[in-house]
Design a protein around this motif. Sequence first.
Motif, PDB file in Angstrom:
ATOM      1  N   LYS A 168      -1.237  -1.791  -2.433  1.00  0.00           N
ATOM      2  CA  LYS A 168      -0.130  -2.671  -2.050  1.00  0.00           C
ATOM      3  C   LYS A 168       0.870  -2.844  -3.187  1.00  0.00           C
ATOM      4  N   PHE A 169       0.372  -3.112  -4.392  1.00  0.00           N
ATOM      5  CA  PHE A 169       1.291  -3.298  -5.526  1.00  0.00           C
ATOM      6  C   PHE A 169       2.050  -2.015  -5.848  1.00  0.00           C
ATOM      7  N   GLU A 170       1.374  -0.875  -5.766  1.00  0.00           N
ATOM      8  CA  GLU A 170       2.070   0.396  -6.000  1.00  0.00           C
ATOM      9  C   GLU A 170       3.130   0.641  -4.930  1.00  0.00           C
ATOM     10  N   SER A 171       2.806   0.329  -3.704  1.00  0.00           N
ATOM     11  CA  SER A 171       3.754   0.508  -2.607  1.00  0.00           C
ATOM     12  C   SER A 171       4.975  -0.394  -2.791  1.00  0.00           C
ATOM     13  N   MET A 172       4.721  -1.654  -3.115  1.00  0.00           N
ATOM     14  CA  MET A 172       5.837  -2.583  -3.333  1.00  0.00           C
ATOM     15  C   MET A 172       6.701  -2.139  -4.510  1.00  0.00           C
ATOM     16  N   ALA A 173       6.051  -1.674  -5.576  1.00  0.00           N
ATOM     17  CA  ALA A 173       6.798  -1.229  -6.750  1.00  0.00           C
ATOM     18  C   ALA A 173       7.695  -0.038  -6.414  1.00  0.00           C
ATOM     19  N   SER A 174       7.195   0.857  -5.578  1.00  0.00           N
ATOM     20  CA  SER A 174       7.986   2.044  -5.235  1.00  0.00           C
ATOM     21  C   SER A 174       9.207   1.693  -4.381  1.00  0.00           C
ATOM     22  N   MET A 175       9.158   0.562  -3.675  1.00  0.00           N
ATOM     23  CA  MET A 175      10.277   0.147  -2.830  1.00  0.00           C
ATOM     24  C   MET A 175      11.240  -0.797  -3.541  1.00  0.00           C
ATOM     25  N   CYS A 176      10.878  -1.202  -4.745  1.00  0.00           N
ATOM     26  CA  CYS A 176      11.641  -2.226  -5.454  1.00  0.00           C
ATOM     27  C   CYS A 176      12.811  -1.612  -6.235  1.00  0.00           C
ATOM     28  N   ASN A 177      13.961  -2.277  -6.210  1.00  0.00           N
ATOM     29  CA  ASN A 177      15.134  -1.817  -6.956  1.00  0.00           C
ATOM     30  C   ASN A 177      15.289  -2.525  -8.296  1.00  0.00           C
ATOM     31  N   ASP A 178      14.663  -3.671  -8.450  1.00  0.00           N
ATOM     32  CA  ASP A 178      14.738  -4.456  -9.681  1.00  0.00           C
ATOM     33  C   ASP A 178      13.737  -3.891 -10.695  1.00  0.00           C
ATOM     34  N   ALA A 179      14.233  -3.417 -11.829  1.00  0.00           N
ATOM     35  CA  ALA A 179      13.384  -2.748 -12.821  1.00  0.00           C
ATOM     36  C   ALA A 179      12.288  -3.670 -13.360  1.00  0.00           C
ATOM     37  N   LYS A 180      12.620  -4.921 -13.636  1.00  0.00           N
ATOM     38  CA  LYS A 180      11.632  -5.862 -14.168  1.00  0.00           C
ATOM     39  C   LYS A 180      10.547  -6.147 -13.138  1.00  0.00           C
ATOM     40  N   LEU A 181      10.954  -6.384 -11.913  1.00  0.00           N
ATOM     41  CA  LEU A 181       9.979  -6.641 -10.856  1.00  0.00           C
ATOM     42  C   LEU A 181       9.109  -5.409 -10.617  1.00  0.00           C
ATOM     43  N   GLN A 182       9.727  -4.246 -10.641  1.00  0.00           N
ATOM     44  CA  GLN A 182       8.977  -3.003 -10.455  1.00  0.00           C
ATOM     45  C   GLN A 182       7.930  -2.846 -11.560  1.00  0.00           C
ATOM     46  N   GLN A 183       8.317  -3.146 -12.791  1.00  0.00           N
ATOM     47  CA  GLN A 183       7.380  -3.069 -13.913  1.00  0.00           C
ATOM     48  C   GLN A 183       6.232  -4.069 -13.730  1.00  0.00           C
ATOM     49  N   ASP A 184       6.546  -5.288 -13.327  1.00  0.00           N
ATOM     50  CA  ASP A 184       5.518  -6.305 -13.099  1.00  0.00           C
ATOM     51  C   ASP A 184       4.539  -5.863 -11.999  1.00  0.00           C
ATOM     52  N   LEU A 185       5.071  -5.331 -10.917  1.00  0.00           N
ATOM     53  CA  LEU A 185       4.219  -4.875  -9.821  1.00  0.00           C
ATOM     54  C   LEU A 185       3.316  -3.724 -10.263  1.00  0.00           C
ATOM     55  N   ASN A 186       3.851  -2.805 -11.049  1.00  0.00           N
ATOM     56  CA  ASN A 186       3.035  -1.708 -11.578  1.00  0.00           C
ATOM     57  C   ASN A 186       1.967  -2.234 -12.543  1.00  0.00           C
ATOM     58  N   ASN A 187       2.309  -3.275 -13.312  1.00  0.00           N
ATOM     59  CA  ASN A 187       1.318  -3.887 -14.200  1.00  0.00           C
ATOM     60  C   ASN A 187       0.194  -4.534 -13.395  1.00  0.00           C
ATOM     61  N   PHE A 188       0.553  -5.212 -12.300  1.00  0.00           N
ATOM     62  CA  PHE A 188      -0.469  -5.809 -11.439  1.00  0.00           C
ATOM     63  C   PHE A 188      -1.380  -4.717 -10.858  1.00  0.00           C
ATOM     64  N   ALA A 189      -0.770  -3.618 -10.431  1.00  0.00           N
ATOM     65  CA  ALA A 189      -1.558  -2.507  -9.886  1.00  0.00           C
ATOM     66  C   ALA A 189      -2.518  -1.959 -10.940  1.00  0.00           C
ATOM     67  N   SER A 190      -2.042  -1.841 -12.171  1.00  0.00           N
ATOM     68  CA  SER A 190      -2.882  -1.329 -13.259  1.00  0.00           C
ATOM     69  C   SER A 190      -4.058  -2.251 -13.543  1.00  0.00           C
ATOM     70  N   LYS A 191      -3.810  -3.547 -13.519  1.00  0.00           N
ATOM     71  CA  LYS A 191      -4.895  -4.509 -13.760  1.00  0.00           C
ATOM     72  C   LYS A 191      -5.950  -4.429 -12.663  1.00  0.00           C
ATOM     73  N   HIS A 192      -5.508  -4.307 -11.426  1.00  0.00           N
ATOM     74  CA  HIS A 192      -6.471  -4.212 -10.329  1.00  0.00           C
ATOM     75  C   HIS A 192      -7.182  -2.859 -10.331  1.00  0.00           C
ATOM     76  N   ARG A 193      -6.513  -1.807 -10.780  1.00  0.00           N
ATOM     77  CA  ARG A 193      -7.164  -0.505 -10.922  1.00  0.00           C
ATOM     78  C   ARG A 193      -8.266  -0.599 -11.984  1.00  0.00           C
ATOM     79  N   ALA A 194      -7.993  -1.326 -13.068  1.00  0.00           N
ATOM     80  CA  ALA A 194      -9.009  -1.529 -14.114  1.00  0.00           C
ATOM     81  C   ALA A 194     -10.198  -2.313 -13.560  1.00  0.00           C
ATOM     82  N   HIS A 195      -9.933  -3.338 -12.749  1.00  0.00           N
ATOM     83  CA  HIS A 195     -11.020  -4.103 -12.118  1.00  0.00           C
ATOM     84  C   HIS A 195     -11.853  -3.188 -11.223  1.00  0.00           C
ATOM     85  N   TYR A 196     -11.166  -2.382 -10.432  1.00  0.00           N
ATOM     86  CA  TYR A 196     -11.837  -1.438  -9.535  1.00  0.00           C
ATOM     87  C   TYR A 196     -12.732  -0.488 -10.342  1.00  0.00           C
ATOM     88  N   ASN A 197     -12.183   0.086 -11.405  1.00  0.00           N
ATOM     89  CA  ASN A 197     -12.941   1.028 -12.227  1.00  0.00           C
ATOM     90  C   ASN A 197     -14.142   0.353 -12.884  1.00  0.00           C
TER      91      ASN A 197
END
Length: 76
Positions: free
Chosen positions: A15-44
């Motif tokens: 979900k976070f990766e999908s939202m980030a890919s649709m986002c035009n705001d660079a800061k928001l896109q970075q935040d969403l990708n950071n959230f995705a990375s944190k959850h990927r780390a939890h998953y791993n």
Amino acid sequence: ALTDQIGGEQMLVKKFESMASMCNDAKLQQDLNNFASKHRAHYNTLISFLQSREEQFMQGQGQNMNTGTTGAAAQK
């Protein structure tokens, strides 16, 4: 319960990766990708935990087979 958590983490990454890919705001896109990375780390982390427990279980089963004991007798 642990498998539910793994599925939840996987869903959040997507979900976070999908939202980030649709986002035009660079800061928001970075935040969403950071959230995705944190959850990927939890998953791993959860996957690694399960794999280590599975290895311990399999080693224990192998020891039980080698000694010829099973069930409660093997745990004593």
